[in-house]
Design an enzyme around this catalytic site. Structure first.
Site, PDB file in Angstrom:
ATOM      1  N   PRO A  66       0.825  -1.215   0.000  1.00  0.00           N
ATOM      2  CA  PRO A  66       0.000   0.000   0.000  1.00  0.00           C
ATOM      3  C   PRO A  66       0.856   1.261   0.000  1.00  0.00           C
ATOM      4  CG  PRO A  66       0.017  -1.025   2.183  1.00  0.00           C
ATOM      5  CD  PRO A  66       0.771  -1.942   1.276  1.00  0.00           C
ATOM      6  N   ASP A  67       0.336   2.335  -0.597  1.00  0.00           N
ATOM      7  CA  ASP A  67       1.047   3.607  -0.432  1.00  0.00           C
ATOM      8  C   ASP A  67       0.643   4.199   0.924  1.00  0.00           C
ATOM      9  OD1 ASP A  67      -1.428   4.790  -0.810  1.00  0.00           O
ATOM     10  OD2 ASP A  67      -0.972   5.665  -2.757  1.00  0.00           O
ATOM     11  N   PHE A  68       0.968   5.455   1.172  1.00  0.00           N
ATOM     12  CA  PHE A  68       0.703   6.022   2.495  1.00  0.00           C
ATOM     13  C   PHE A  68      -0.603   6.809   2.553  1.00  0.00           C
ATOM     14  CE2 PHE A  68       5.164   5.168   2.273  1.00  0.00           C
ATOM     15  CZ  PHE A  68       5.452   4.638   3.524  1.00  0.00           C
ATOM     16  N   ARG A  69      -0.844   7.621   1.521  1.00  0.00           N
ATOM     17  CA  ARG A  69      -1.897   8.630   1.655  1.00  0.00           C
ATOM     18  C   ARG A  69      -3.106   8.446   0.752  1.00  0.00           C
ATOM     19  NH1 ARG A  69       2.995  10.688   2.413  1.00  0.00           N
ATOM     20  NH2 ARG A  69       3.341  11.664   4.453  1.00  0.00           N
ATOM     21  N   ASN A 140      11.181   4.995  -1.168  1.00  0.00           N
ATOM     22  CA  ASN A 140      10.642   3.690  -0.784  1.00  0.00           C
ATOM     23  C   ASN A 140      11.644   2.873   0.024  1.00  0.00           C
ATOM     24  OD1 ASN A 140       8.501   4.590  -2.227  1.00  0.00           O
ATOM     25  ND2 ASN A 140       8.848   3.311  -4.013  1.00  0.00           N
ATOM     26  N   ASP A 142      11.184  -0.431   0.322  1.00  0.00           N
ATOM     27  CA  ASP A 142      10.874  -1.830  -0.020  1.00  0.00           C
ATOM     28  C   ASP A 142      11.994  -2.537  -0.765  1.00  0.00           C
ATOM     29  OD1 ASP A 142      10.657  -0.761  -2.651  1.00  0.00           O
ATOM     30  OD2 ASP A 142       8.495  -0.509  -2.454  1.00  0.00           O
ATOM     31  N   HIS A 159      14.892   7.803   2.247  1.00  0.00           N
ATOM     32  CA  HIS A 159      14.285   7.522   3.554  1.00  0.00           C
ATOM     33  C   HIS A 159      14.815   6.216   4.146  1.00  0.00           C
ATOM     34  CE1 HIS A 159      10.665  10.314   2.415  1.00  0.00           C
ATOM     35  NE2 HIS A 159      11.782  10.968   2.615  1.00  0.00           N
TER      36      HIS A 159
HETATM   37  P1  OAD Z   1       2.010   8.792  -0.792  1.00  0.00           P
HETATM   38  O1  OAD Z   1       1.093   7.717  -0.353  1.00  0.00           O
HETATM   39  O2  OAD Z   1       2.019  10.057  -0.028  1.00  0.00           O
HETATM   40  O3  OAD Z   1       1.713   9.154  -2.322  1.00  0.00           O
HETATM   41  C1  OAD Z   1       1.574   8.160  -3.307  1.00  0.00           C
HETATM   42  C2  OAD Z   1       1.125   8.815  -4.609  1.00  0.00           C
HETATM   43  O4  OAD Z   1       1.159   7.828  -5.638  1.00  0.00           O
HETATM   44  C3  OAD Z   1      -0.307   9.343  -4.574  1.00  0.00           C
HETATM   45  O5  OAD Z   1      -0.354  10.587  -5.253  1.00  0.00           O
HETATM   46  C4  OAD Z   1      -1.117   8.270  -5.314  1.00  0.00           C
HETATM   47  O6  OAD Z   1      -2.255   8.782  -5.974  1.00  0.00           O
HETATM   48  C5  OAD Z   1      -0.097   7.784  -6.308  1.00  0.00           C
HETATM   49  N1  OAD Z   1      -0.272   6.380  -6.740  1.00  0.00           N
HETATM   50  C6  OAD Z   1      -0.537   5.303  -5.987  1.00  0.00           C
HETATM   51  N2  OAD Z   1      -0.508   4.173  -6.727  1.00  0.00           N
HETATM   52  C7  OAD Z   1      -0.212   4.564  -7.991  1.00  0.00           C
HETATM   53  C8  OAD Z   1      -0.014   3.873  -9.216  1.00  0.00           C
HETATM   54  N3  OAD Z   1      -0.127   2.543  -9.311  1.00  0.00           N
HETATM   55  N4  OAD Z   1       0.279   4.602 -10.318  1.00  0.00           N
HETATM   56  C9  OAD Z   1       0.381   5.949 -10.258  1.00  0.00           C
HETATM   57  N5  OAD Z   1       0.226   6.662  -9.117  1.00  0.00           N
HETATM   58  C10 OAD Z   1      -0.063   5.974  -7.994  1.00  0.00           C
HETATM   59  O7  OAD Z   1       3.469   8.136  -0.857  1.00  0.00           O
HETATM   60  P2  OAD Z   1       4.883   8.898  -0.911  1.00  0.00           P
HETATM   61  O8  OAD Z   1       4.777  10.147  -1.666  1.00  0.00           O
HETATM   62  O9  OAD Z   1       5.880   7.898  -1.342  1.00  0.00           O
HETATM   63  O10 OAD Z   1       8.004   8.509   4.730  1.00  0.00           O
HETATM   64  O11 OAD Z   1       5.093   9.224   0.623  1.00  0.00           O
HETATM   65  C11 OAD Z   1       6.242   9.931   1.015  1.00  0.00           C
HETATM   66  C12 OAD Z   1       6.686   9.544   2.394  1.00  0.00           C
HETATM   67  O12 OAD Z   1       5.592   9.685   3.295  1.00  0.00           O
HETATM   68  C13 OAD Z   1       7.088   8.094   2.556  1.00  0.00           C
HETATM   69  O13 OAD Z   1       8.407   7.842   2.145  1.00  0.00           O
HETATM   70  C14 OAD Z   1       6.909   7.868   4.017  1.00  0.00           C
HETATM   71  C15 OAD Z   1       5.621   8.604   4.261  1.00  0.00           C
HETATM   72  O14 OAD Z   1       5.470   9.153   5.519  1.00  0.00           O
HETATM   73  C16 OAD Z   1       8.571   7.898   5.766  1.00  0.00           C
HETATM   74  O15 OAD Z   1       8.187   6.841   6.182  1.00  0.00           O
HETATM   75  C17 OAD Z   1       9.712   8.625   6.330  1.00  0.00           C
END
Ligand code: OAD
Length: 309
Positions: A66-69, A140, A142, A159
């Site tokens: 999963p992503d974060f947000r 990432n 991962d 990170h």
């Molecule tokens: P986010 O979850 O903040 O953002 C992910 C982005 O990717 C969002 O804009 C989604 O819409 C988009 N997305 C998801 N799946 C996708 C796909 N298959 N194709 C295209 N777009 C997609 O994740 P990050 O920006 O990586 O930090 O978060 C940044 C940091 O926040 C992480 O490294 C983590 C977190 O707190 C720490 O743990 C220090």
């Protein structure tokens, strides 16, 4: 003079004034793209040898991480069972020192090797093999860039990562294999060194409140040499990573591949006359990479690479 001649004269006078090229295109000297679309961006990419990728969690969602947000599916919307003061506490150093168990429980799920690289990771490997890439800056943890076969010296883990961990008291280093194995039986990792009083062992991922790794500090050099920036799958919400797109030269084209508009791409979508270098592909990362493979005429090489893995 006939009506027709006057019309011609009018036209040429207009043309004369339009010949002032600075008025015609204020960005003429720094514009590298014929059009602000993916085919033009790909055409330009063919001339590049210092591409920088900036990766976020969105490049790994198709691997099942999963992503974060993202509302609903993102990690921060699914941590209720841990009873945290707020979702980000799980990555906060102060909270970890008070109650490390939620982080370790989550780590069991997130530890690499349970997942496989995606089309996007292999696309980046493809361009590395083509000598087109300067660096991959990833948020990432991962390790999927490494698992796709990209060498560590091409990757900046901004990170940190799960590859190693350290005792917070005596700084003894532990491997991911050690941490993984221990977490099969235990809920919290403690240092095993005899001289140590059993400090907490924390994987070397950067928590809120911690400094970024030293290797990140090369960014000035890397970004000043960058001839093409590709930002993928990130909300650009976490600094200082989110500020990196501002560090490239003024003539460096920048592509965002994401499900939604983020960072400076949000402003330029309504301000097209000032935009000469921002391109956006609102798409799934994997689908966008497959489009790029085609536009770059690298389909055969990509098939070969995928067959090997
Ligand atoms: P986010 O979850 O903040 O953002 C992910 C982005 O990717 C969002 O804009 C989604 O819409 C988009 N997305 C998801 N799946 C996708 C796909 N298959 N194709 C295209 N777009 C997609 O994740 P990050 O920006 O990586 O930090 O978060 C940044 C940091 O926040 C992480 O490294 C983590 C977190 O707190 C720490 O743990 C220090």
């Amino acid at each position: 003079m006939s009506q027709f001649d006057i019309q011609n004269l009018d036209n040429s006078i207009q043309n004369l004034s339009l010949d002032d090229e600075t008025v015609q295109d204020p960005f003429k000297d720094i514009r590298k793209l014929e059009k602000l679309d993916l085919p033009s961006f790909a055409k330009y990419m063919k001339t590049c040898s210092n591409i920088i990728f900036m990766n976020g969690a969105g490049i790994s969602t198709s691997a099942g991480i999963p992503d974060f947000r993202s509302p609903g599916t993102g990690l921060y919307d699914n941590l209720q069972k841990y009873n945290l003061p707020n979702p980000q506490s799980i990555f906060e150093l102060d909270y970890f020192l008070k109650d490390p168990e939620p982080f370790f429980t989550l780590s069991k799920e997130l530890m690499p090797s349970n997942f496989k690289p995606t089309i996007t990771h292999y696309f980046q490997k493809l361009l590395v093999d083509q000598q087109m890439v300067r660096k991959i800056y990833t948020q990432n943890i991962d390790n999927l860039e490494l698992m796709a076969g990209i060498s560590n010296d091409k990757i900046i883990h901004a990170h940190g990562s799960f590859r190693t961990g350290h005792c917070l008291e005596c700084r003894t280093e532990y491997t991911m294999e050690w941490m993984k194995k221990k977490l099969e039986k235990e809920n919290i990792l403690y240092c095993e060194k005899e001289e140590c009083s059993g400090g907490l062992v924390k994987p070397d991922i950067v928590f809120f409140g911690e400094c970024l790794p030293n290797e990140f500090m090369n960014f000035r050099h890397d970004f000043s040499e960058c001839d093409c920036l590709i930002v993928m799958g990130t909300s650009l919400k976490v600094a200082p990573f989110s500020k990196l797109p501002l560090a490239v030269k003024i003539d460096c084209p920048k592509l965002l591949i994401n499900r939604d508009l983020v960072g400076e791409w949000q402003n330029y979508s309504t301000n097209t006359d000032k935009n000469y270098r921002l391109v956006v592909e609102l798409n799934e990362c994997d689908a966008a990479c497959l489009k790029l493979v085609k536009l770059l005429d690298l389909e055969k090489d990509f098939e070969k690479l995928l067959r090997k893995n």
